[in-house]
Design a protein around this motif. Structure first.
Motif, PDB file in Angstrom:
ATOM      1  N   PRO A   1       0.784  -1.146   0.110  1.00 21.52           N
ATOM      2  CA  PRO A   1      -0.107   0.008   0.101  1.00 21.52           C
ATOM      3  C   PRO A   1       0.737   1.287  -0.057  1.00 21.52           C
ATOM      4  CG  PRO A   1      -0.693  -1.462   1.674  1.00 21.52           C
ATOM      5  CD  PRO A   1       0.506  -2.106   1.244  1.00 21.52           C
ATOM      6  N   GLU A   2       1.968   1.376   0.674  1.00 23.89           N
ATOM      7  CA  GLU A   2       2.771   2.543   0.766  1.00 23.89           C
ATOM      8  C   GLU A   2       3.397   2.697  -0.442  1.00 23.89           C
ATOM      9  OE1 GLU A   2       3.777   5.881   2.440  1.00 23.89           O
ATOM     10  OE2 GLU A   2       2.569   4.563   3.520  1.00 23.89           O
ATOM     11  N   LEU A   3       4.104   1.859  -1.355  1.00 22.25           N
ATOM     12  CA  LEU A   3       4.562   1.940  -2.750  1.00 22.25           C
ATOM     13  C   LEU A   3       3.311   2.473  -3.712  1.00 22.25           C
ATOM     14  CD1 LEU A   3       7.085   1.613  -4.313  1.00 22.25           C
ATOM     15  CD2 LEU A   3       6.334  -0.762  -4.564  1.00 22.25           C
ATOM     16  N   LEU A   4       2.458   1.961  -3.325  1.00 21.60           N
ATOM     17  CA  LEU A   4       1.336   2.021  -4.323  1.00 21.60           C
ATOM     18  C   LEU A   4       0.864   3.847  -4.126  1.00 21.60           C
ATOM     19  CD1 LEU A   4      -1.031   1.308  -6.512  1.00 21.60           C
ATOM     20  CD2 LEU A   4      -2.337   0.561  -4.637  1.00 21.60           C
ATOM     21  N   LYS A   5       0.784   4.016  -2.831  1.00 21.67           N
ATOM     22  CA  LYS A   5       0.500   5.356  -2.661  1.00 21.67           C
ATOM     23  C   LYS A   5       1.668   6.492  -3.093  1.00 21.67           C
ATOM     24  CE  LYS A   5      -0.334   7.307   1.302  1.00 21.67           C
ATOM     25  NZ  LYS A   5      -0.229   7.673   2.824  1.00 21.67           N
ATOM     26  N   GLN A   6       3.005   5.970  -2.889  1.00 25.11           N
ATOM     27  CA  GLN A   6       4.064   6.745  -3.775  1.00 25.11           C
ATOM     28  C   GLN A   6       3.853   6.992  -5.334  1.00 25.11           C
ATOM     29  OE1 GLN A   6       7.678   4.860  -2.460  1.00 25.11           O
ATOM     30  NE2 GLN A   6       7.246   5.734   0.150  1.00 25.11           N
ATOM     31  N   GLU A   7       3.603   5.828  -5.786  1.00 24.46           N
ATOM     32  CA  GLU A   7       3.295   5.949  -7.183  1.00 24.46           C
ATOM     33  C   GLU A   7       2.159   6.710  -7.755  1.00 24.46           C
ATOM     34  OE1 GLU A   7       3.587   1.984  -9.059  1.00 24.46           O
ATOM     35  OE2 GLU A   7       5.374   1.528  -8.165  1.00 24.46           O
ATOM     36  N   MET A   8       1.124   6.528  -7.091  1.00 22.64           N
ATOM     37  CA  MET A   8       0.042   7.353  -7.404  1.00 22.64           C
ATOM     38  C   MET A   8       0.111   8.746  -7.249  1.00 22.64           C
ATOM     39  SD  MET A   8      -3.761   5.316  -6.290  1.00 22.64           S
ATOM     40  CE  MET A   8      -2.867   4.805  -4.767  1.00 22.64           C
ATOM     41  N   GLU A   9       0.928   9.254  -6.109  1.00 25.13           N
ATOM     42  CA  GLU A   9       1.105  10.686  -5.793  1.00 25.13           C
ATOM     43  C   GLU A   9       2.210  11.275  -6.847  1.00 25.13           C
ATOM     44  OE1 GLU A   9       2.736  10.951  -1.454  1.00 25.13           O
ATOM     45  OE2 GLU A   9       0.677  10.448  -0.849  1.00 25.13           O
ATOM     46  N   LEU A  10       3.173  10.337  -7.149  1.00 22.37           N
ATOM     47  CA  LEU A  10       4.195  10.805  -8.237  1.00 22.37           C
ATOM     48  C   LEU A  10       3.572  11.060  -9.608  1.00 22.37           C
ATOM     49  CD1 LEU A  10       7.137  11.267  -9.166  1.00 22.37           C
ATOM     50  CD2 LEU A  10       7.146   8.733  -9.687  1.00 22.37           C
TER      51      LEU A  10
ATOM     52  N   VAL B   1      -6.130   9.106  -2.737  1.00 24.41           N
ATOM     53  CA  VAL B   1      -4.886   8.001  -2.752  1.00 24.41           C
ATOM     54  C   VAL B   1      -4.984   7.317  -1.687  1.00 24.41           C
ATOM     55  CG1 VAL B   1      -2.371   8.006  -2.766  1.00 24.41           C
ATOM     56  CG2 VAL B   1      -3.580   9.576  -4.376  1.00 24.41           C
ATOM     57  N   ASP B   2      -5.170   7.751  -0.355  1.00 23.54           N
ATOM     58  CA  ASP B   2      -5.123   6.819   0.897  1.00 23.54           C
ATOM     59  C   ASP B   2      -6.194   5.783   0.583  1.00 23.54           C
ATOM     60  OD1 ASP B   2      -2.950   8.171   2.002  1.00 23.54           O
ATOM     61  OD2 ASP B   2      -4.129   9.305   3.223  1.00 23.54           O
ATOM     62  N   TYR B   3      -7.269   5.978   0.544  1.00 21.78           N
ATOM     63  CA  TYR B   3      -8.559   5.138   0.158  1.00 21.78           C
ATOM     64  C   TYR B   3      -8.104   4.162  -0.866  1.00 21.78           C
ATOM     65  CZ  TYR B   3     -12.803   3.140  -1.210  1.00 21.78           C
ATOM     66  OH  TYR B   3     -13.788   2.340  -1.104  1.00 21.78           O
ATOM     67  N   LEU B   4      -7.524   4.623  -1.942  1.00 20.04           N
ATOM     68  CA  LEU B   4      -7.525   3.637  -3.087  1.00 20.04           C
ATOM     69  C   LEU B   4      -6.260   2.706  -2.623  1.00 20.04           C
ATOM     70  CD1 LEU B   4      -7.628   6.227  -6.232  1.00 20.04           C
ATOM     71  CD2 LEU B   4      -9.168   4.319  -5.535  1.00 20.04           C
ATOM     72  N   ALA B   5      -5.362   3.165  -1.974  1.00 13.06           N
ATOM     73  CA  ALA B   5      -4.224   2.435  -1.444  1.00 13.06           C
ATOM     74  C   ALA B   5      -4.454   1.259  -0.723  1.00 13.06           C
ATOM     75  CB  ALA B   5      -3.044   3.064  -1.210  1.00 13.06           C
ATOM     76  N   SER B   6      -5.751   1.714   0.435  1.00 17.97           N
ATOM     77  CA  SER B   6      -6.129   0.819   1.333  1.00 17.97           C
ATOM     78  C   SER B   6      -7.098  -0.191   0.988  1.00 17.97           C
ATOM     79  CB  SER B   6      -6.639   1.548   2.706  1.00 17.97           C
ATOM     80  OG  SER B   6      -7.883   2.089   2.116  1.00 17.97           O
ATOM     81  N   THR B   7      -7.643  -0.326  -0.226  1.00 17.83           N
ATOM     82  CA  THR B   7      -8.589  -1.144  -0.697  1.00 17.83           C
ATOM     83  C   THR B   7      -8.232  -2.231  -1.587  1.00 17.83           C
ATOM     84  OG1 THR B   7     -11.127  -1.241  -1.281  1.00 17.83           O
ATOM     85  CG2 THR B   7      -9.680   0.393  -2.549  1.00 17.83           C
ATOM     86  N   PHE B   8      -8.903  -3.376  -1.578  1.00 13.04           N
ATOM     87  CA  PHE B   8      -8.455  -4.386  -2.555  1.00 13.04           C
ATOM     88  C   PHE B   8      -9.441  -4.555  -3.641  1.00 13.04           C
ATOM     89  CE2 PHE B   8      -6.291  -5.920   1.122  1.00 13.04           C
ATOM     90  CZ  PHE B   8      -5.044  -6.115   0.773  1.00 13.04           C
ATOM     91  N   GLU B   9     -10.525  -3.477  -3.412  1.00 17.32           N
ATOM     92  CA  GLU B   9     -11.588  -3.517  -4.427  1.00 17.32           C
ATOM     93  C   GLU B   9     -11.089  -2.696  -5.701  1.00 17.32           C
ATOM     94  OE1 GLU B   9     -15.170  -1.613  -2.640  1.00 17.32           O
ATOM     95  OE2 GLU B   9     -15.180  -3.005  -0.950  1.00 17.32           O
ATOM     96  N   HIS B  10     -11.940  -2.746  -6.911  1.00 16.31           N
ATOM     97  CA  HIS B  10     -11.729  -1.754  -7.785  1.00 16.31           C
ATOM     98  C   HIS B  10     -13.220  -0.805  -8.019  1.00 16.31           C
ATOM     99  CE1 HIS B  10      -9.804  -0.598 -11.693  1.00 16.31           C
ATOM    100  NE2 HIS B  10     -11.358  -0.502 -12.256  1.00 16.31           N
ATOM    101  N   PRO B  11     -13.132   0.342  -7.147  1.00 18.18           N
ATOM    102  CA  PRO B  11     -14.039   1.241  -6.757  1.00 18.18           C
ATOM    103  C   PRO B  11     -14.246   2.235  -8.131  1.00 18.18           C
ATOM    104  CG  PRO B  11     -12.396   1.767  -5.355  1.00 18.18           C
ATOM    105  CD  PRO B  11     -11.797   0.672  -6.098  1.00 18.18           C
ATOM    106  N   GLY B  12     -15.686   2.533  -8.200  1.00 15.62           N
ATOM    107  CA  GLY B  12     -15.719   3.285  -9.086  1.00 15.62           C
ATOM    108  C   GLY B  12     -15.734   4.710  -8.607  1.00 15.62           C
ATOM    109  N   ALA B  13     -15.863   5.745  -9.402  1.00 10.68           N
ATOM    110  CA  ALA B  13     -15.773   7.154  -8.730  1.00 10.68           C
ATOM    111  C   ALA B  13     -16.974   7.576  -7.807  1.00 10.68           C
ATOM    112  CB  ALA B  13     -15.801   8.126  -9.883  1.00 10.68           C
ATOM    113  N   ALA B  14     -18.068   6.925  -8.117  1.00 11.30           N
ATOM    114  CA  ALA B  14     -19.262   7.146  -7.027  1.00 11.30           C
ATOM    115  C   ALA B  14     -18.885   6.561  -5.685  1.00 11.30           C
ATOM    116  CB  ALA B  14     -20.505   6.812  -7.590  1.00 11.30           C
ATOM    117  N   ARG B  15     -18.286   5.323  -5.605  1.00  9.77           N
ATOM    118  CA  ARG B  15     -17.672   4.627  -4.355  1.00  9.77           C
ATOM    119  C   ARG B  15     -16.808   5.382  -3.526  1.00  9.77           C
ATOM    120  NH1 ARG B  15     -19.816   0.568  -0.896  1.00  9.77           N
ATOM    121  NH2 ARG B  15     -17.828   0.441   0.402  1.00  9.77           N
ATOM    122  N   VAL B  16     -15.508   5.689  -4.390  1.00 13.28           N
ATOM    123  CA  VAL B  16     -14.499   6.559  -3.923  1.00 13.28           C
ATOM    124  C   VAL B  16     -15.225   7.932  -3.116  1.00 13.28           C
ATOM    125  CG1 VAL B  16     -12.507   7.892  -4.458  1.00 13.28           C
ATOM    126  CG2 VAL B  16     -12.884   5.630  -5.630  1.00 13.28           C
TER     127      VAL B  16
END
Length: 66
Positions: A3-12, A29-44
Motif C-alpha cells: 500500500p505505501e509503494l502504491l501511494k507513492q506511485e499514485m502521488e508521483l 490516494v489513501d483510500y485507493l491504496a487501502s482497498t482491494f476492491e476496484h471502486p468506481g468514482a461514485a464509491r470513492v
C-alpha cells in the motif's frame, strides 16, 4: 503491491501530471491504496467524503483520470 509503494506511485503520477497533492487528493490516494476492491468514482466519492466533507465528485474524477 505494498500500500505505501502504491501511494507513492499514485502521488508521483499526480505530481507529474501537474496536480498538487491537496488533502482531498491525498485522502483519495489513501483510500485507493487501502482497498482491494476496484471502486468506481461514485464509491470513492462516497467513502472519502466521510473524511473530506468539501470533496467534489469532479475532484474524484480528475484524480482517477490520472
Amino acid at each position: 503491491m505494498e500500500p505505501e509503494l502504491l501511494k507513492q506511485e499514485m502521488e508521483l503520477a499526480l505530481r507529474t501530471a501537474g496536480y498538487r497533492m491537496t488533502s482531498q487528493r491525498e485522502a483519495i490516494v489513501d483510500y485507493l491504496a487501502s482497498t482491494f476492491e476496484h471502486p468506481g468514482a461514485a464509491r470513492v466519492f462516497q467513502e472519502v467524503k466521510k473524511k473530506q466533507p468539501g470533496l467534489s465528485l469532479a475532484t474524484v474524477y480528475n484524480t482517477l483520470h490520472v
